[in-house]
Write a protein that holds these residues in place. Sequence first.
Motif, PDB file in Angstrom:
ATOM      1  N   SER A 298       0.842  -1.200   0.000  1.00 52.53           N
ATOM      2  CA  SER A 298       0.000   0.000   0.000  1.00 52.53           C
ATOM      3  C   SER A 298       0.875   1.247   0.000  1.00 52.53           C
ATOM      4  O   SER A 298       2.019   1.214   0.495  1.00 52.53           O
TER       5      SER A 298
ATOM      6  N   SER B  26       0.440   3.437   1.999  1.00 57.23           N
ATOM      7  CA  SER B  26       0.644   3.720   3.427  1.00 57.23           C
ATOM      8  C   SER B  26       1.912   3.053   3.976  1.00 57.23           C
ATOM      9  O   SER B  26       2.351   3.361   5.074  1.00 57.23           O
ATOM     10  N   ASP B  27       2.513   2.151   3.201  1.00 55.94           N
ATOM     11  CA  ASP B  27       3.748   1.477   3.633  1.00 55.94           C
ATOM     12  C   ASP B  27       5.011   2.262   3.254  1.00 55.94           C
ATOM     13  O   ASP B  27       6.108   1.957   3.738  1.00 55.94           O
TER      14      ASP B  27
ATOM     15  N   HIS C  46      -3.517  -9.185  -2.327  1.00 63.29           N
ATOM     16  CA  HIS C  46      -4.970  -9.407  -2.348  1.00 63.29           C
ATOM     17  C   HIS C  46      -5.720  -8.360  -3.171  1.00 63.29           C
ATOM     18  O   HIS C  46      -6.743  -8.664  -3.760  1.00 63.29           O
ATOM     19  N   ARG C  47      -5.196  -7.098  -3.228  1.00 65.95           N
ATOM     20  CA  ARG C  47      -5.918  -6.075  -3.988  1.00 65.95           C
ATOM     21  C   ARG C  47      -5.514  -6.060  -5.462  1.00 65.95           C
ATOM     22  O   ARG C  47      -6.307  -5.685  -6.320  1.00 65.95           O
TER      23      ARG C  47
ATOM     24  N   ALA D 214       4.835  -5.549   4.001  1.00 68.63           N
ATOM     25  CA  ALA D 214       3.380  -5.504   4.109  1.00 68.63           C
ATOM     26  C   ALA D 214       2.970  -5.566   5.574  1.00 68.63           C
ATOM     27  O   ALA D 214       3.693  -6.110   6.419  1.00 68.63           O
ATOM     28  N   GLY D 215       1.792  -5.004   5.844  1.00 75.54           N
ATOM     29  CA  GLY D 215       1.262  -5.037   7.194  1.00 75.54           C
ATOM     30  C   GLY D 215       0.031  -5.923   7.281  1.00 75.54           C
ATOM     31  O   GLY D 215      -0.371  -6.551   6.305  1.00 75.54           O
TER      32      GLY D 215
HETATM   33  C1  RP5 Z   1      -1.465  -4.328   3.762  1.00 76.15           C
HETATM   34  O1  RP5 Z   1      -2.466  -3.747   4.525  1.00 76.15           O
HETATM   35  C2  RP5 Z   1      -0.554  -3.200   3.375  1.00 76.15           C
HETATM   36  O2  RP5 Z   1       0.756  -3.673   3.200  1.00 76.15           O
HETATM   37  C3  RP5 Z   1      -0.654  -2.218   4.509  1.00 76.15           C
HETATM   38  O3  RP5 Z   1       0.412  -2.361   5.433  1.00 76.15           O
HETATM   39  C4  RP5 Z   1      -1.949  -2.617   5.191  1.00 76.15           C
HETATM   40  C5  RP5 Z   1      -2.983  -1.529   5.202  1.00 76.15           C
HETATM   41  O4  RP5 Z   1      -3.161  -1.035   3.901  1.00 76.15           O
HETATM   42  P1  RP5 Z   1      -4.042   0.272   3.646  1.00 76.15           P
HETATM   43  O5  RP5 Z   1      -5.431  -0.075   4.108  1.00 76.15           O
HETATM   44  O6  RP5 Z   1      -3.408   1.383   4.417  1.00 76.15           O
HETATM   45  O7  RP5 Z   1      -3.964   0.517   2.152  1.00 76.15           O
HETATM   46  O8  RP5 Z   1      -1.966  -4.961   2.640  1.00 76.15           O
END
Ligand code: RP5
Length: 162
Positions: free
Chosen positions: A12, A14-15, A41-42, A66-67
């Motif tokens: 994302s 956000s990362d 997944h997206r 990734a989070g």
């Molecule tokens: C993961 O979900 C991403 O790597 C990120 O760390 C987390 C949240 O993503 P956003 O909802 O901020 O896009 O796939």
Amino acid sequence: MADARVAIIMGSQSDWGVMRAAEEALEALGIHADVRIISAHRTPDRLTAFIREAEQSGIEAIIAGAGCAAHLAGVTAAHTVLPVLGVPLEGSALNGLDALLATVQMPGGIPVATFAIGKAGAKNAALFAGAIIARSDAAVRESLVKFREAQSAAVPHEPKRD
Ligand code: RP5
């Protein structure tokens, strides 16, 4: 990026604030990175297309940050035998512990080298990718040695007393 030797992918936008530490550490070693936002997944099709491209363009290692459930590194590793270096990211309700366990707990057969949660992990993944490349590139090896020397020299012998 045409002359990239390492890919940095993240789930994302956000990362990016954390994963930029990986690009900065690679640049300091003179290694260019191909940096992309790819989510397992997206954007699953983007992931498989990218892995094919990375293999053809001579990428030597893939850093995946990734989070949350954090399956990006594992799914990437499932599609390639290139070394995959996973960086679990914080930012979830569980502060990255979820991402750490999801990244590190790969069942036997598909390895993901897993680093610390967050910025330290992003930086160390880049240094580890540098160490892989240094096996066959004397200039990168020299840069790594100089980085370690500078790091040692920056550590004071005594604490500053306030
Ligand atoms: C993961 O979900 C991403 O790597 C990120 O760390 C987390 C949240 O993503 P956003 O909802 O901020 O896009 O796939």
